[in-house]
Design an enzyme around this catalytic site. Structure first.
Site, PDB file in Angstrom:
ATOM      1  CB  THR A 121      -0.909  -0.014   1.248  1.00 24.26           C
ATOM      2  OG1 THR A 121      -1.661  -1.229   1.208  1.00 24.26           O
ATOM      3  CG2 THR A 121      -1.830   1.177   1.280  1.00 24.26           C
ATOM      4  CG  ASN A 227      -7.646  -0.601   4.317  1.00 15.69           C
ATOM      5  OD1 ASN A 227      -8.458  -1.477   4.020  1.00 15.69           O
ATOM      6  ND2 ASN A 227      -6.370  -0.865   4.537  1.00 15.69           N
ATOM      7  N   GLY A 272     -17.412  -2.060  19.453  1.00 15.20           N
ATOM      8  CA  GLY A 272     -16.468  -2.712  20.366  1.00 15.20           C
ATOM      9  C   GLY A 272     -15.417  -1.737  20.834  1.00 15.20           C
ATOM     10  CB  CYS A 279      -4.172  -2.159   7.299  1.00 15.35           C
ATOM     11  SG  CYS A 279      -3.267  -3.663   6.961  1.00 15.35           S
TER      12      CYS A 279
HETATM   13  C1  UGA Z   1      -8.049  -4.650   6.617  1.00 15.39           C
HETATM   14  C2  UGA Z   1      -9.078  -4.651   5.473  1.00 15.39           C
HETATM   15  O1  UGA Z   1     -10.312  -5.236   5.959  1.00 15.39           O
HETATM   16  C3  UGA Z   1      -8.564  -5.480   4.291  1.00 15.39           C
HETATM   17  O2  UGA Z   1      -9.505  -5.396   3.209  1.00 15.39           O
HETATM   18  C4  UGA Z   1      -7.206  -4.892   3.845  1.00 15.39           C
HETATM   19  O3  UGA Z   1      -6.660  -5.646   2.776  1.00 15.39           O
HETATM   20  C5  UGA Z   1      -6.233  -4.944   5.016  1.00 15.39           C
HETATM   21  O4  UGA Z   1      -6.783  -4.165   6.106  1.00 15.39           O
HETATM   22  C6  UGA Z   1      -4.917  -4.337   4.563  1.00 15.39           C
HETATM   23  O5  UGA Z   1      -4.897  -3.178   4.178  1.00 15.39           O
HETATM   24  O6  UGA Z   1      -3.941  -5.080   4.527  1.00 15.39           O
HETATM   25  P1  UGA Z   1      -7.371  -6.383   8.535  1.00 15.39           P
HETATM   26  O7  UGA Z   1      -6.565  -5.255   9.096  1.00 15.39           O
HETATM   27  O8  UGA Z   1      -6.751  -7.715   8.376  1.00 15.39           O
HETATM   28  O9  UGA Z   1      -7.923  -5.989   7.071  1.00 15.39           O
HETATM   29  O10 UGA Z   1      -8.599  -6.620   9.496  1.00 15.39           O
HETATM   30  P2  UGA Z   1     -10.151  -6.245   9.512  1.00 15.39           P
HETATM   31  O11 UGA Z   1     -10.950  -7.481   9.400  1.00 15.39           O
HETATM   32  O12 UGA Z   1     -10.466  -5.168   8.561  1.00 15.39           O
HETATM   33  O13 UGA Z   1     -10.300  -5.710  11.000  1.00 15.39           O
HETATM   34  C7  UGA Z   1      -9.602  -4.537  11.436  1.00 15.39           C
HETATM   35  C8  UGA Z   1      -9.987  -4.188  12.858  1.00 15.39           C
HETATM   36  O14 UGA Z   1     -11.347  -3.747  12.913  1.00 15.39           O
HETATM   37  C9  UGA Z   1      -9.887  -5.340  13.866  1.00 15.39           C
HETATM   38  O15 UGA Z   1      -9.288  -4.833  15.039  1.00 15.39           O
HETATM   39  C10 UGA Z   1     -11.312  -5.745  14.130  1.00 15.39           C
HETATM   40  O16 UGA Z   1     -11.512  -6.277  15.409  1.00 15.39           O
HETATM   41  C11 UGA Z   1     -12.026  -4.396  13.976  1.00 15.39           C
HETATM   42  N1  UGA Z   1     -13.454  -4.506  13.592  1.00 15.39           N
HETATM   43  C12 UGA Z   1     -13.804  -5.067  12.406  1.00 15.39           C
HETATM   44  C13 UGA Z   1     -14.416  -3.975  14.437  1.00 15.39           C
HETATM   45  O17 UGA Z   1     -14.115  -3.426  15.527  1.00 15.39           O
HETATM   46  N2  UGA Z   1     -15.745  -4.033  14.053  1.00 15.39           N
HETATM   47  C14 UGA Z   1     -16.120  -4.590  12.872  1.00 15.39           C
HETATM   48  O18 UGA Z   1     -17.346  -4.606  12.601  1.00 15.39           O
HETATM   49  C15 UGA Z   1     -15.144  -5.127  12.039  1.00 15.39           C
END
Ligand code: UGA
Length: 460
Positions: A121, A227, A272, A279
């Protein structure tokens, strides 16, 4: 095709293994000797579901090899993916030191036409900078007439579901100002767009994969905007959760009903303790920095981060409201990874919460199903068993939404604890069950406290 993937971090390893699975001949480059030794044996140097099996299969079949030598690996490839780390830099932009070094080595090694693809990125304009660096290096060797088509191919892999996300994506984005690069990338991704590869059994959900062809700079911006938007959704629902707690409403039902509107969608509306990981924070800062570099102060982007900073310490405020001073109070943190199904603790809310609690004098212990140390909180004792962690605790706090925490024996916990307070920082427990087990329950935005505090003889 012969593919080289430079950088065998979390994204690079998944990309290399998945392209090998699709039948390509892939070389992964890793400069760290310890990680390289593991990868060569077909073992993942980090926890990611399914990756160990995939690596073992592809390395075993000879489609995937690893090396420490970028130049040698790149000279043999038709396509080179750049997937090196771009951590936060000092001025708000990502630190491109590793990318700079990789690109200069590449430029010194390429001898024939090669498509260069950036997965890392990177801020708008970086791909053009990469192309001119490579062309300069090649020109210095008298190779002016060899074409180096450039493509920006941002990744949308989530930690914990990366293989599934690679093989069954919603969309693939390819930015290229050069028709040769676009044609190469289309051929490479054809099996995924058509979903034409051996599907695991049972077959996953049916997907329609959109293929987006655009310019280099638009592709770069799509990644940052995506993101930032996801982070914004979470910060939005967390702000609603703050209001829910004050007026006695339940944010989980608010989010569910909001998500039924297709224009909103239910994804990323789980309130939460805020988002973490390597990221969202980095990308938000980089996008805001790009805006500022062009004379625009982005108020919304700034607010997304500010809401998240406040939200992370919500459990500390809740603990103080229940327990008064935290000095000498024992608090068990359940979940240390930034999200479930990973051992990744980069920018994990647990680190900041543990530090704040210790600063306020609390005795803090942690438990996580896979994390065994928090790099920025080395003094935190981490126990392998959740029941051992809550023993004699005044309060337990769920920090990460590991599914196994949803099935904890709450009665057993209540019996082991000194107090009976549970703060459900991810709203994964059924409040009625927690109260039946004798706990005082408080979630995030679930309308306040439920259940009665335990009165010990020593407290009377
Ligand atoms: C994120 C993006 O979702 C991916 O599409 C992207 O490729 C990636 O960053 C990147 O740029 O590499 P990631 O960081 O692995 O992916 O995790 P997420 O599933 O997006 O969760 C991020 C954070 O948000 C976590 O701490 C999770 O607990 C929190 N979260 C997620 C919430 O608090 N509420 C939600 O409803 C969803």
């Amino acid at each position: 095709m012969k593919i080289t993937v430079v950088g065998s971090g979390y994204v690079g390893t998944v990309v290399a293994a998945c392209f090998a699975f699709l039948g390509h001949e892939v070389i992964g480059v890793e400069v760290d000797p310890g990680r390289l030794a593991m990868l060569e044996k077909g073992r993942a140097p980090f926890h990611e579901p399914g990756l160990d099996t995939l690596l073992a299969d592809e390395v075993g079949a000879g489609r995937l090899t690893f090396t420490g030598d970028i130049g040698e690996a790149a000279a043999r490839a038709a396509v080179v993916f750049l997937s090196v780390g771009t951590p936060s830099g000092l001025n708000g932009n990502p630190d491109l030191t590793a990318l700079d070094a990789a690109v200069r080595t590449l430029g010194g090694a390429l001898n024939g036409p090669t498509t260069i693809v950036t997965k890392s990125t990177v801020p708008v304009g970086t791909n053009q900078w990469v192309q001119s660096l490579i062309e300069d290096e090649m020109s210095a060797r008298g190779l002016d007439d060899i074409s180096v088509p450039m493509a920006a191919n941002p990744e949308f892999l989530r930690v914990g579901t990366a293989i599934e996300d690679f093989l069954h994506p919603d969309r693939i984005v390819v930015g290229a100002d050069d028709p040769i690069a676009q044609a190469t990338m289309r051929a490479l991704y054809e099996p995924i767009v058509q979903q034409r590869f051996p599907q695991p059994s049972p077959a996953p959900r049916a997907v329609t994969v959109e293929y987006v062809e655009t310019t280099l700079s638009t592709a770069e911006l799509i990644k940052y905007a995506s993101n930032s938007f996801l982070a914004m959704k979470i910060s939005f629902i967390n702000e609603i959760a703050q209001i829910c707690d004050r007026v006695g409403a339940d944010v989980t039902q608010v989010a569910e009903a909001m998500g039924m509107d297709h224009r909103i969608s239910p994804q990323f509306l789980r309130a939460g303790l805020g988002w973490g990981g390597s990221c969202f924070g980095k990308d938000l800062t980089a996008l805001a920095t790009t805006a500022r570099e062009h004379g625009f102060e982005p108020p919304l982007l700034q607010a997304i981060g500010a809401v998240n900073d406040y939200q992370r310490l919500e459990v500390v405020r809740k603990l103080q409201a229940h327990l008064g001073t935290l000095r000498g109070k024992r608090v068990a943190l359940l979940g240390l990874a930034f999200k479930p199904d990973t051992d990744d603790t980069r920018d994990a809310p647990a680190t900041q919460i543990a530090a704040k609690l210790r600063q306020l004098g609390a005795v803090v212990v942690g438990h996580d199903p896979v994390v065994t140390s928090l790099p920025d909180e080395r003094q935190l004792p981490i126990l392998a068993d959740p029941y051992e962690a809550v023993q004699r605790a005044d309060a337990a706090v769920i920090i990460t939404e590991w599914p196994q925490f949803g099935t904890l024996d709450l009665e057993r916990m209540a019996n082991l604890m000194h107090g009976n307070l549970i703060i459900d920082g991810r709203n994964i427990l059924n409040p009625a069950e927690a109260i039946r087990a004798g706990l005082v329950y408080e979630g995030i935005g679930r309308g306040g406290t439920l259940g009665s505090p335990r009165r010990r003889v020593s407290d009377v």
